[in-house]
Design a protein around this motif. Structure first.
Motif, short mmCIF file in Angstrom:
data_model
loop_
_atom_site.label_atom_id
_atom_site.label_comp_id
_atom_site.label_asym_id
_atom_site.label_seq_id
_atom_site.Cartn_x
_atom_site.Cartn_y
_atom_site.Cartn_z
N MET A 253 28.12 71.42 0.67
CA MET A 253 29.29 71.73 1.49
C MET A 253 30.06 70.47 1.87
SD MET A 253 28.27 74.79 4.09
CE MET A 253 26.83 74.06 4.81
N SER A 254 31.36 70.62 2.05
CA SER A 254 32.17 69.48 2.50
C SER A 254 31.97 69.32 4.00
CB SER A 254 33.65 69.74 2.20
OG SER A 254 34.12 70.78 3.04
N ASP A 255 32.40 68.15 4.51
CA ASP A 255 32.30 67.92 5.94
C ASP A 255 33.09 68.96 6.73
OD1 ASP A 255 30.74 65.80 5.36
OD2 ASP A 255 32.32 64.28 5.60
N ALA A 256 34.24 69.34 6.17
CA ALA A 256 35.08 70.34 6.83
C ALA A 256 34.31 71.65 7.00
CB ALA A 256 36.36 70.57 6.03
N ALA A 257 33.57 72.02 5.94
CA ALA A 257 32.81 73.27 5.98
C ALA A 257 31.71 73.19 7.04
CB ALA A 257 32.22 73.56 4.61
N ARG A 258 31.04 72.03 7.07
CA ARG A 258 29.96 71.86 8.06
C ARG A 258 30.50 72.00 9.48
NH1 ARG A 258 25.72 69.26 5.22
NH2 ARG A 258 26.70 68.62 3.29
N SER B 55 40.68 77.13 -3.35
CA SER B 55 40.38 76.91 -1.93
C SER B 55 41.07 77.95 -1.04
CB SER B 55 40.73 75.48 -1.51
OG SER B 55 42.09 75.27 -1.72
N VAL C 268 34.57 80.11 5.33
CA VAL C 268 34.93 78.82 4.72
C VAL C 268 35.23 79.09 3.26
CG1 VAL C 268 34.05 76.56 4.05
CG2 VAL C 268 33.51 77.47 6.31
N ASN C 269 36.28 78.43 2.73
CA ASN C 269 36.67 78.73 1.34
C ASN C 269 35.61 78.23 0.36
OD1 ASN C 269 37.44 76.11 -0.03
ND2 ASN C 269 38.60 75.97 1.90
N TYR D 38 37.59 83.23 -0.60
CA TYR D 38 36.49 83.23 0.38
C TYR D 38 35.37 84.17 -0.02
CZ TYR D 38 39.57 80.71 3.53
OH TYR D 38 40.38 79.76 4.09
N GLU E 226 33.22 73.53 10.45
CA GLU E 226 33.64 74.92 10.66
C GLU E 226 32.43 75.81 10.98
OE1 GLU E 226 36.84 76.15 10.41
OE2 GLU E 226 36.05 78.13 11.02
N ASP F 239 35.26 74.32 -0.38
CA ASP F 239 34.59 73.54 0.66
C ASP F 239 33.12 73.90 0.77
OD1 ASP F 239 36.55 71.77 1.46
OD2 ASP F 239 37.52 73.23 2.77
#
Lengths: 318, 199
Positions: free
Chosen positions: B188-193, B105, B114-115, B108, B195, B118
């Protein structure tokens, strides 16, 4: 090529001693807190971690190697090969380094990380066999390698080599006899190859047939007592005769852990897991003998110290 | 979910000599409960009076020590292998999947802020012992990229592989770029979305 015309190993532990000279004559220590209070039962133990390779196995390994040289079976072109759960491997590795031999060991993959580090530090070639199969997997692994190219190897086979128990018959037994001035009443020892129990036991029985010889085994085929064997479920070593001891006591891994912790915290001795098993069994024996109101001098053997087990979780339990 | 439990030689007397037993369970606890229910003679060998696994026993799920994965609550999925090994294994320095994921993580795709974890580009992480280096593990990572034929692929593969290789306890690392199954944004994770302003 290195000149391996052998000098005889130096005798004695004085200045100029070599590896062989430091083997044996280990102290017999007292475990006062493990003897029933106010009783005439004493427990003493041979502190075998004081051998130069750190375990009782120096004795058998040295004799097997030196006898191999003497009989011409071990020559400088041969690689020493054997199965071990660790301590014999360390002893071989020290001796092979000192005498200039190559060494190949079959070892279960689940021996302690400390042992793996020691073997690597001494330059041994190690073949890891299945952790699921334990020491029997290592024994089969070594036999297989030997059979593929028997001319290349010197295979002492500690589980079937009479020089294993003879090392104890000729040295460990007499040391115990001398240090107790013949007053030993019980000899109790853990069994892996059975070498210590058979050698010391035979010697002591010849000196005084009334001395009771007691074997200690893990209470389950599935255990964490490195170096010990649950004989009923294992390949029984050729040198071990299960009918030789007067009695066999069975110890759980947890009881051995408890004894290891108590030895550290009540006596100041950092002992290994099979030493803990020996001590737990000796304590059981001591209580039983004391309940019969008999005096006794119980002697056991502590095969190694705690240094190879310090990363185990049991230290944090109580 | 069916998982396979590998039985050590010493305990096979209690499993009718089977070297592997398949049971259902969602966690290690459930799988082992099922095992001792099916083969009750195993119980005293595995479980202490307190009901916990005996302290000298290490349990691995596909070579990962469960103590690094939530202990007995560690999840298991279809096809996982559980092994039971006495703790003379030590196993203190094992590389865990979590540690590998933590490291990944920090990697990139040069075009996306985003890593790669994610982004959902890591498909698989497998850790196995290295027979010739007992202290070290082999790590095999299967990853994908957001677009097939991405020109950055060889560079990202090499960089990721170098990072994993340099981890403590890793003796060999292999990063394989796979295109099957194809990556889609729902990985994708929620964090990625968040971002990327896609939430």
């Amino acid at each position: 090529m290195k000149d391996r015309t052998k000098r005889s190993p130096a005798r004695g532990r004085g200045p100029g001693a070599d590896f062989f000279g430091l083997i044996g004559r280990t102290p017999l220590i007292a475990l006062g807190k493990f003897s029933p209070p106010g009783s005439k039962v004493r427990i003493l133990a041979k502190a075998e971690w004081q051998n130069p390779g750190g375990s009782v196995k120096d004795r058998a390994a040295a004799r097997m190697i030196l006898e191999g040289e003497r009989t011409g079976k071990l020559t400088p072109d041969k690689t020493i090969l054997d199965a071990t759960s660790g301590n014999t491997g360390i002893a071989y590795a020290c001796i092979a380094a000192a005498r200039g031999y190559r060494l190949k060991l079959c070892v279960p993959a689940n021996i302690s990380p400390e042992r793996k580090h020691i073997l690597a530090a001494l330059g041994a070639e190690v073949i890891y066999t299945s952790a699921l199969e334990g020491s029997d997997g290592a024994i089969r692994g070594a036999a297989k390698i030997f059979d593929q190219d028997p001319g290349r190897y010197f295979f002492p086979n500690q589980y079937g080599n009479d020089n294993n128990w003879r090392a104890h018959y000729h040295a460990t037994g007499p040391e115990i006899w001398k240090d107790t001035r013949g007053k030993i009443t019980h000899f109790i020892a853990t069994v892996g190859t059975g070498g210590t129990l058979m050698g010391v036991g035979r010697f002591l029985k010849e000196k005084n047939r009334k001395i009771r010889v007691i074997a200690v085994e893990p209470d389950s085929p599935f255990h964490g007592l490195e170096g010990m064997k649950h004989m009923a479920s294992s390949i029984v070593p050729k040198i071990y005769d299960r009918s030789f001891p007067d009695e066999t006591l069975f110890v759980s891994t947890e009881a051995a852990h408890e004894a290891v912790r108590r030895a550290a915290r009540q006596e100041g001795f950092l002992i290994g897991l099979s030493s803990g098993a020996a001590l737990a069994a000796a304590e059981t024996l001591a209580r039983r003998v004391d309940s019969e109101k008999k005096p006794a001098l119980i002697v056991t053997v502590f095969p190694d110290g705690a240094d190879k087990y310090l990363t185990e979780r049991f230290w944090k339990e109580d | 979910m069916p998982v396979t439990i590998l039985i050590p030689t010493a305990l096979r007397a209690h499993t009718r000599q089977q070297s592997a037993v398949t049971v259902d369970g969602r966690t290690v606890q459930e799988a082992l409960d099922r095992l001792v229910a099916d083969y009750p003679d195993l119980k005293p060998h595995l479980v202490a009076e307190s009901g916990k696994i005996r302290s000298f026993i290490n349990v691995f799920v596909n070579e990962d020590d469960i103590r690094q994965k939530g202990d007995m609550k560690a999840p298991v999925k279809n096809g996982d292998e559980i092994s039971i090994v006495p703790s003379i294994a030590g196993g203190a320095e094992a590389v865990s999947k979590d540690k590998v994921m933590d490291l990944l993580s920090t990697c990139y795709d040069p075009e996306i802020p985003v890593n790669i974890v994610d982004l959902g580009l890591i498909y698989e992480v497998n850790i196995s012992p290295l027979p010739d280096q007992p202290e070290k593990s082999k790590v095999h990572v299967k990853m994908s990229l957001t677009a097939p034929g991405c020109p950055e692929a060889p560079k990202m593969q090499a960089e990721t592989e170098a990072k994993v290789s340099a981890m403590d306890g890793v003796g060999a690392a292999q990063v394989e770029i796979v295109w099957e199954p194809q990556w889609t944004p729902d990985r994708m994770s929620d964090a990625a979305r968040l971002e990327l302003g896609m939430a």
